[in-house]
Design an enzyme around this catalytic site. Structure first.
Site, PDB file in Angstrom:
ATOM      1  N   CYS A  97      21.790  31.446  88.835  1.00  0.00           N
ATOM      2  CA  CYS A  97      22.667  31.980  87.817  1.00  0.00           C
ATOM      3  C   CYS A  97      23.311  31.014  86.835  1.00  0.00           C
ATOM      4  O   CYS A  97      23.933  30.024  87.196  1.00  0.00           O
ATOM      5  CB  CYS A  97      23.734  32.850  88.429  1.00  0.00           C
ATOM      6  SG  CYS A  97      23.026  34.144  89.439  1.00  0.00           S
ATOM      7  N   GLY A 132      18.285  29.711  86.952  1.00  0.00           N
ATOM      8  CA  GLY A 132      17.781  30.993  87.431  1.00  0.00           C
ATOM      9  C   GLY A 132      16.644  31.428  86.544  1.00  0.00           C
ATOM     10  O   GLY A 132      16.808  31.515  85.332  1.00  0.00           O
ATOM     11  N   ASN A 168      28.111  33.865  88.183  1.00  0.00           N
ATOM     12  CA  ASN A 168      27.420  32.753  88.829  1.00  0.00           C
ATOM     13  C   ASN A 168      28.216  32.385  90.074  1.00  0.00           C
ATOM     14  O   ASN A 168      29.397  32.096  89.979  1.00  0.00           O
ATOM     15  CB  ASN A 168      27.352  31.565  87.871  1.00  0.00           C
ATOM     16  CG  ASN A 168      26.842  30.279  88.541  1.00  0.00           C
ATOM     17  OD1 ASN A 168      27.213  29.180  88.156  1.00  0.00           O
ATOM     18  ND2 ASN A 168      25.983  30.402  89.539  1.00  0.00           N
ATOM     19  N   GLY A 169      27.560  32.424  91.204  1.00  0.00           N
ATOM     20  CA  GLY A 169      28.237  32.080  92.449  1.00  0.00           C
ATOM     21  C   GLY A 169      27.873  33.060  93.530  1.00  0.00           C
ATOM     22  O   GLY A 169      26.855  33.744  93.443  1.00  0.00           O
ATOM     23  N   TYR A 219      21.743  18.221  92.086  1.00  0.00           N
ATOM     24  CA  TYR A 219      20.518  18.924  91.723  1.00  0.00           C
ATOM     25  C   TYR A 219      20.665  19.987  90.620  1.00  0.00           C
ATOM     26  O   TYR A 219      19.823  20.094  89.744  1.00  0.00           O
ATOM     27  CB  TYR A 219      19.924  19.598  92.967  1.00  0.00           C
ATOM     28  CG  TYR A 219      18.746  20.480  92.656  1.00  0.00           C
ATOM     29  CD1 TYR A 219      17.479  19.934  92.475  1.00  0.00           C
ATOM     30  CD2 TYR A 219      18.905  21.851  92.479  1.00  0.00           C
ATOM     31  CE1 TYR A 219      16.405  20.738  92.143  1.00  0.00           C
ATOM     32  CE2 TYR A 219      17.830  22.658  92.149  1.00  0.00           C
ATOM     33  CZ  TYR A 219      16.579  22.108  91.981  1.00  0.00           C
ATOM     34  OH  TYR A 219      15.523  22.892  91.652  1.00  0.00           O
TER      35      TYR A 219
HETATM   36  P1  AMP Z   1      12.220  21.049 100.313  1.00  0.00           P
HETATM   37  O1  AMP Z   1      10.831  20.856  99.848  1.00  0.00           O
HETATM   38  O2  AMP Z   1      12.449  22.393 100.960  1.00  0.00           O
HETATM   39  O3  AMP Z   1      12.767  19.917 101.139  1.00  0.00           O
HETATM   40  O4  AMP Z   1      13.140  21.100  99.005  1.00  0.00           O
HETATM   41  C1  AMP Z   1      13.544  19.916  98.394  1.00  0.00           C
HETATM   42  C2  AMP Z   1      13.164  19.924  96.952  1.00  0.00           C
HETATM   43  O5  AMP Z   1      13.712  21.081  96.329  1.00  0.00           O
HETATM   44  C3  AMP Z   1      13.713  18.706  96.227  1.00  0.00           C
HETATM   45  O6  AMP Z   1      12.645  18.176  95.468  1.00  0.00           O
HETATM   46  C4  AMP Z   1      14.804  19.233  95.322  1.00  0.00           C
HETATM   47  O7  AMP Z   1      14.689  18.707  94.019  1.00  0.00           O
HETATM   48  C5  AMP Z   1      14.610  20.721  95.289  1.00  0.00           C
HETATM   49  N1  AMP Z   1      15.849  21.473  95.543  1.00  0.00           N
HETATM   50  C6  AMP Z   1      16.955  21.119  96.200  1.00  0.00           C
HETATM   51  N2  AMP Z   1      17.850  22.130  96.235  1.00  0.00           N
HETATM   52  C7  AMP Z   1      17.293  23.146  95.573  1.00  0.00           C
HETATM   53  C8  AMP Z   1      17.717  24.473  95.252  1.00  0.00           C
HETATM   54  N3  AMP Z   1      18.901  24.947  95.633  1.00  0.00           N
HETATM   55  N4  AMP Z   1      16.855  25.241  94.543  1.00  0.00           N
HETATM   56  C9  AMP Z   1      15.636  24.796  94.181  1.00  0.00           C
HETATM   57  N5  AMP Z   1      15.175  23.562  94.464  1.00  0.00           N
HETATM   58  C10 AMP Z   1      15.992  22.747  95.139  1.00  0.00           C
END
Ligand code: AMP
Length: 495
Positions: free
Chosen positions: A28, A54, A129-130, A269
């Site tokens: 969001c 989003g 958002n939230g 992030y």
């Molecule tokens: P994973 O592959 O499940 O360990 O996800 C880590 C990757 O997802 C990293 O490259 C982050 O840049 C990205 N990431 C971290 N938090 C989020 C989030 N809330 N939504 C989408 N991508 C994320």
């Protein structure tokens, strides 16, 4: 609603966690304009700049002096609000817009925001958002007392509370509703003569105010002000409600004052690197995360390679501090969208190459430090380490520019349950082994705070919301009934 084995309440809106594919989703972005003849076009541009918050649903509601006009779509802003006739239908000098994550299928269109309701004070559109931590409890109470819910969104709960308030004016009604909810929120609301903004008592999710000539803008991030050429005025403060009318802005403070605790994950992030959040450049902070990490976890290496795009700024910081060259050893394909037709299983095994490819010239024969911003389930790291090794790296040292994520989120980040969080279930050494890396290190919590300009984390009154890393949640988790170890997917789509 059901009870878990431990007796805790498990309440689902239907469906399971949306953390169904490779990566988690954040959700969001909001944008509102008051007093501009191109309100809808500006909102579309603002939402486009907030697309990273989003990607799967977007909507705009305007008021043109006679009626509210609404468009809600599944998909990207650029695919839905790119036609003159769509913008032309959204007449008016006031608008609110919203980007959100949802799954595919018609069934979820009803969850795309801004939501709209005809209240007895008049029409009201709201984008959020939230994530509220007592929405399920409130929703259950509302339904028991006869309310009919049209969506599975917690935002609808807020609309109900506003509608039921006995107060006369909309801002007072909004305040009445806010006093009953818990959790993280940045709201933008629109009536026939007012744009309203509200931020939760500790300011978990961001909301900023901008000026464009005579017009006002409220939005999640400054990058959305930049795209429309609006000037940043100030942040909406934690616990503040602002009402913007033709007479100007009034600010309300309905909550007892509490120290702000913005979410540190915006810096890690969420936010776009060119945004200024809490007076800090997200890009500069990310570079500092890399600098801190280089000091905490140095290693002998030939090249520093970011996992694009989110690992880039911290890799620059690490490279500068470690005096090891920065190279683009992974190339990201930016055209992998939702429309990409999933190839057959056999081809799909190629997996990561769809999105990321190794750049062998800078990898082969080298000791590589790989930088990423975070590890959630570890899927990305595992695939990328294998890819870099396959491309001929001599050693692969994984460096993560945030601490291990050990606790689930309940404030709008769609991270998985504790069961699926790699760091909640493995030691660093076990994670290293799982990823197949030669070494693995995370930034420490104090290192994170130092990069943010603090001496250290103030344990008695932490400066940020950092629950993902520390388990310290800044609000009550009413719906969880004390059990934080399962995924609560408030906005999960009914199936
Ligand atoms: P994973 O592959 O499940 O360990 O996800 C880590 C990757 O997802 C990293 O490259 C982050 O840049 C990205 N990431 C971290 N938090 C989020 C989030 N809330 N939504 C989408 N991508 C994320």
């Amino acid at each position: 609603m059901s009870r878990g084995q431990d007796g805790s309440r498990r309440i689902y809106f239907g469906g399971e966690s949306r953390y169904g594919d490779d990566r988690p989703r954040e959700e969001c972005g909001v944008f509102g304009v008051f007093g501009h003849e191109d309100a809808a076009a500006l909102t579309a541009l603002g939402l486009h700049a907030l697309q990273h918050r989003g990607q799967e649903g977007c909507g705009i509601v305007t008021y043109d002096g006679h009626r509210f006009n609404q468009e809600r779509r599944l998909g990207l802003v650029g695919d839905n609000f790119n036609k003159a006739e769509v913008i032309a239908r959204l007449k008016g000098r006031m608008a609110v817009g919203h980007n959100r994550y949802s799954t595919t299928g018609d069934v979820v269109l009803r969850n795309v925001q801004p939501l709209f309701a005809d209240l007895d004070t008049g029409g009201f559109a709201v984008g959020h958002n939230g994530n509220l931590t007592n929405a399920l409890t409130l929703r259950q109470e509302l339904i028991s007392s006869g309310a009919i819910c049209q969506s599975t969104s917690d935002t609808e709960v807020v609309l109900h509370l506003i509608s039921r308030s006995k107060k006369r004016r909309i801002v007072e009604r909004m305040v009445d509703a806010l006093l009953q909810i818990e959790g993280a929120y940045a709201f933008v609301g629109l009536t026939n003569d007012m744009l309203i903004g509200a931020r939760d008592p500790v300011g978990i999710r961001p909301l900023v105010l901008g000026r464009l000539g005579e017009a006002w803008v409220l939005t999640s991030e400054t990058c959305a002000l930049d795209i429309v050429g609006a000037e940043f005025v100030r942040e909406i403060e934690n616990g503040e409600v602002v009402a913007i009318t033709a007479e100007g802005i009034t600010s309300h403070r309905p909550f007892p004052r509490r120290p702000a605790r913005p979410c540190v994950f915006e810096y890690v992030y969420f936010a776009r690197p060119d945004s200024i959040v809490g007076g800090r450049s997200v890009y500069e902070i990310r570079k500092q995360f890399g600098v801190q990490l280089a000091m905490e976890a140095p290693t002998e290496a030939d090249v520093i390679v970011p996992v694009p795009d989110s690992g880039v700024p911290s890799a620059i910081g690490y490279s500068t501090a470690a005096r090891i060259p920065f190279e683009l050893g992974i190339i990201r394909n930016h055209y992998v969208g939702r429309t990409f037709i999933e190839p057959e299983q056999r081809i799909r095994q190629l997996g990561v190459k769809l999105k990321h490819s190794a750049n062998p010239g800078v990898i082969r024969g080298n000791r590589v430090v790989l930088l990423d911003d975070s590890v959630v389930r570890g899927t990305t790291s595992k695939k990328i380490v294998a890819m870099i090794k396959e491309a001929g790296a001599r050693e692969v040292h994984m460096r993560i520019s945030s601490p291990p994520i050990r606790y689930p989120d309940f404030y709008g980040i769609d991270t998985p349950s504790t069961d699926d969080l790699l760091a909640a279930n493995m030691t660093v050494e076990e994670m290293r082994d799982f990823m197949g890396a030669d070494s693995l290190a995370f930034l420490s919590v104090d290192g994170l705070y130092r990069a943010m300009g603090c001496d250290h984390r103030d344990a008695r009154s932490p400066q940020f919301t950092d629950h993902c890393f520390t388990g310290d949640y800044p609000t009550r988790l009413v719906d969880q009934d004390g059990a934080a170890d399962f995924q609560l997917s408030l906005l999960a789509d009914a199936r």
